[in-house]
Design a protein around this motif. Structure first.
Motif, mmCIF file in Angstrom:
data_model
loop_
_atom_site.group_PDB
_atom_site.id
_atom_site.type_symbol
_atom_site.label_atom_id
_atom_site.label_comp_id
_atom_site.label_asym_id
_atom_site.label_seq_id
_atom_site.Cartn_x
_atom_site.Cartn_y
_atom_site.Cartn_z
ATOM 1 N N PHE A 126 79.049 7.644 51.298
ATOM 2 C CA PHE A 126 77.757 8.289 51.679
ATOM 3 C C PHE A 126 77.942 8.744 53.268
ATOM 4 C CE2 PHE A 126 73.973 6.850 54.509
ATOM 5 C CZ PHE A 126 73.145 7.919 54.019
ATOM 6 N N LEU A 127 78.765 8.067 54.116
ATOM 7 C CA LEU A 127 78.854 8.191 55.492
ATOM 8 C C LEU A 127 79.219 9.630 55.957
ATOM 9 C CD1 LEU A 127 80.594 4.906 57.221
ATOM 10 C CD2 LEU A 127 77.946 5.783 57.400
ATOM 11 N N PRO A 128 80.375 10.238 55.410
ATOM 12 C CA PRO A 128 80.794 11.638 55.934
ATOM 13 C C PRO A 128 79.359 12.558 55.859
ATOM 14 C CG PRO A 128 82.225 10.611 54.323
ATOM 15 C CD PRO A 128 81.189 9.916 54.416
ATOM 16 N N ALA A 129 78.813 12.782 54.711
ATOM 17 C CA ALA A 129 77.547 13.580 54.294
ATOM 18 C C ALA A 129 76.348 13.200 55.381
ATOM 19 C CB ALA A 129 77.129 13.447 53.187
ATOM 20 N N ALA A 130 76.341 11.964 55.695
ATOM 21 C CA ALA A 130 75.188 11.535 56.618
ATOM 22 C C ALA A 130 75.575 12.034 58.235
ATOM 23 C CB ALA A 130 75.146 9.936 56.585
ATOM 24 N N VAL A 131 76.789 11.896 58.443
ATOM 25 C CA VAL A 131 77.255 12.262 59.870
ATOM 26 C C VAL A 131 77.272 13.879 60.041
ATOM 27 C CG1 VAL A 131 78.974 12.243 61.416
ATOM 28 C CG2 VAL A 131 78.511 10.147 60.236
ATOM 29 N N LEU A 132 77.881 14.346 59.047
ATOM 30 C CA LEU A 132 77.744 15.817 58.900
ATOM 31 C C LEU A 132 76.346 16.484 58.872
ATOM 32 C CD1 LEU A 132 81.128 16.977 57.424
ATOM 33 C CD2 LEU A 132 80.735 16.656 59.827
ATOM 34 N N LEU B 159 83.948 13.017 51.083
ATOM 35 C CA LEU B 159 84.506 14.235 52.069
ATOM 36 C C LEU B 159 83.995 15.317 50.966
ATOM 37 C CD1 LEU B 159 87.491 13.034 53.695
ATOM 38 C CD2 LEU B 159 85.468 13.577 54.828
ATOM 39 N N ALA B 160 84.343 15.192 49.761
ATOM 40 C CA ALA B 160 84.118 16.167 48.788
ATOM 41 C C ALA B 160 82.535 16.475 48.621
ATOM 42 C CB ALA B 160 84.806 15.944 47.462
ATOM 43 N N GLN B 161 82.036 15.461 48.707
ATOM 44 C CA GLN B 161 80.380 15.806 48.849
ATOM 45 C C GLN B 161 79.917 16.598 49.879
ATOM 46 O OE1 GLN B 161 76.849 12.952 47.612
ATOM 47 N NE2 GLN B 161 77.484 12.086 49.728
ATOM 48 N N CYS B 162 80.536 16.445 50.991
ATOM 49 C CA CYS B 162 80.258 17.438 52.244
ATOM 50 C C CYS B 162 80.303 18.978 51.789
ATOM 51 C CB CYS B 162 81.199 17.144 53.304
ATOM 52 S SG CYS B 162 80.830 15.249 53.953
ATOM 53 N N LEU B 163 81.197 19.412 50.895
ATOM 54 C CA LEU B 163 81.059 20.637 50.643
ATOM 55 C C LEU B 163 79.953 21.444 50.053
ATOM 56 C CD1 LEU B 163 84.566 20.739 48.816
ATOM 57 C CD2 LEU B 163 84.094 21.785 51.014
ATOM 58 N N THR C 233 72.382 9.117 49.310
ATOM 59 C CA THR C 233 72.606 10.449 49.761
ATOM 60 C C THR C 233 71.149 11.180 49.857
ATOM 61 O OG1 THR C 233 74.849 10.776 49.472
ATOM 62 C CG2 THR C 233 73.805 12.779 49.772
ATOM 63 N N LEU C 234 70.568 11.301 48.597
ATOM 64 C CA LEU C 234 69.374 11.826 48.384
ATOM 65 C C LEU C 234 68.192 11.270 48.779
ATOM 66 C CD1 LEU C 234 69.986 13.516 44.863
ATOM 67 C CD2 LEU C 234 70.628 14.737 47.320
ATOM 68 N N VAL C 235 68.008 10.027 48.883
ATOM 69 C CA VAL C 235 66.834 9.198 49.458
ATOM 70 C C VAL C 235 66.913 9.507 51.097
ATOM 71 C CG1 VAL C 235 66.035 7.070 49.680
ATOM 72 C CG2 VAL C 235 66.845 7.546 47.628
ATOM 73 N N GLY C 236 68.003 9.427 51.711
ATOM 74 C CA GLY C 236 68.565 9.591 53.090
ATOM 75 C C GLY C 236 68.061 10.856 53.274
ATOM 76 N N ALA C 237 68.227 11.779 52.815
ATOM 77 C CA ALA C 237 67.783 13.326 52.967
ATOM 78 C C ALA C 237 66.376 13.246 52.878
ATOM 79 C CB ALA C 237 68.811 14.323 52.150
#
Length: 275
Positions: free
Chosen positions: A91-97, A155-159, A196-200
């Motif tokens: 979860f962390l990479p998508a949260a940071v980016l 990291l792939a999720q960040c794409l 990821t989606l709850v956080g977003a």
């Protein structure tokens, strides 16, 4: 509240639920549907993110037995602690980016033409991933993943921050390329979707709270309800589908749909707003 607006909310909820967990991009479909329905102002963008919660509740329901078993095993079972840690790491990479670049991406890339282009590109990536010589599967189940596996999938999720890419597509196809079995990659994609989606959704509602009012409650409730039901049906179907099928049909769908959007825009048949 305007009945037409509630119907639009229901349509958008169905689109979200049916596309969130398939490798065809829910965000891309919501942008295109919003452009067709004239439902694309700033409040609509918050709505699109908020109704993801309905889809996530469907995943929690489908996976509830495994989630409950994992939580119960956390105090004494290494596999449960490893799975929980891996979800956090992923979860962390998508949260940071997302915090760093989310606003800029929404401002500049949330357009039908960007979505159509990434639809087509993503379709060819899926075809390549499915047709390349299969690498040896290292990880048969999500419980056997290592923290490094989780970081790579994260990291792939960040794409998927680029609309039209597909979060589920990036994580499932990315996981398979990294040596996860199709089932393990799909399961981890679903587990990773929860924070990821709850956080977003929570972050978007907090940042844009000034745009909302109590009168919007029926609109969001309708979107959430339709998103939940359609996602529940879709997830149950997808888990059966992947047992004996590849993602090639979704790749061809992406390519065809992207070409249709580009063709209708260039011909003037449809005036895609925001294009």
């Amino acid at each position: 509240m305007d009945t037409v607006l509630l119907v639009k909310a229901a349509v958008m909820g169905v689109v979200e639920g049916l596309t969130e967990f398939l490798p065809i991009s829910s965000t891309g479909h919501l942008i295109l549907a919003g452009a067709l329905l004239g439902f694309e102002d700033e409040r609509a963008k918050v709505f699109d993110i908020a109704i993801q919660t309905g889809a996530i509740l469907a995943v929690v329901l489908v996976y509830w037995q495994r989630i409950r078993a994992t939580l119960a095993a956390l105090p004494g079972e290494p596999w449960a602690r490893r799975l929980a840690l891996n979800v956090c790491i992923g979860f962390l990479p998508a949260a940071v980016l997302g915090l760093l670049f989310g606003r800029a991406i929404q401002a500049h890339l949330f357009t039908p033409m960007v979505v159509a282009s990434t639809f087509i590109l993503g379709g060819f990536v899926i075809l390549w991933a499915e047709r390349r010589a299969p690498a040896a599967v290292r990880v048969q189940s999500v419980e056997a993943m290592t923290p490094l596996d989780a970081l790579k999938v994260g990291l792939a999720q960040c794409l998927a921050m680029v609309p039209g890419t597909s979060r589920s597509g990036a994580t499932i196809i990315g996981g398979m390329l990294l040596g996860l079995s199709r089932q393990a990659a799909t399961d981890f994609s679903f587990f990773l979707a929860i924070p990821t989606l709850v956080g977003a959704g929570a972050y978007s509602l907090y940042k844009q709270r000034a745009l909302l009012s109590p009168q919007d409650a029926p609109l969001f409730a309708v979107g959430l309800a339709f998103s939940f039901v359609s996602a529940w049906l879709c997830v149950r179907w997808l888990l059966r589908y992947i047992a004996s099928h590849s993602f090639v049909p979704f790749a061809w769908y992406r390519i065809a749909f992207g070409l249709v959007v580009l063709a209708t825009a260039w011909s003037g048949l449809l005036a895609w707003a925001g294009g």
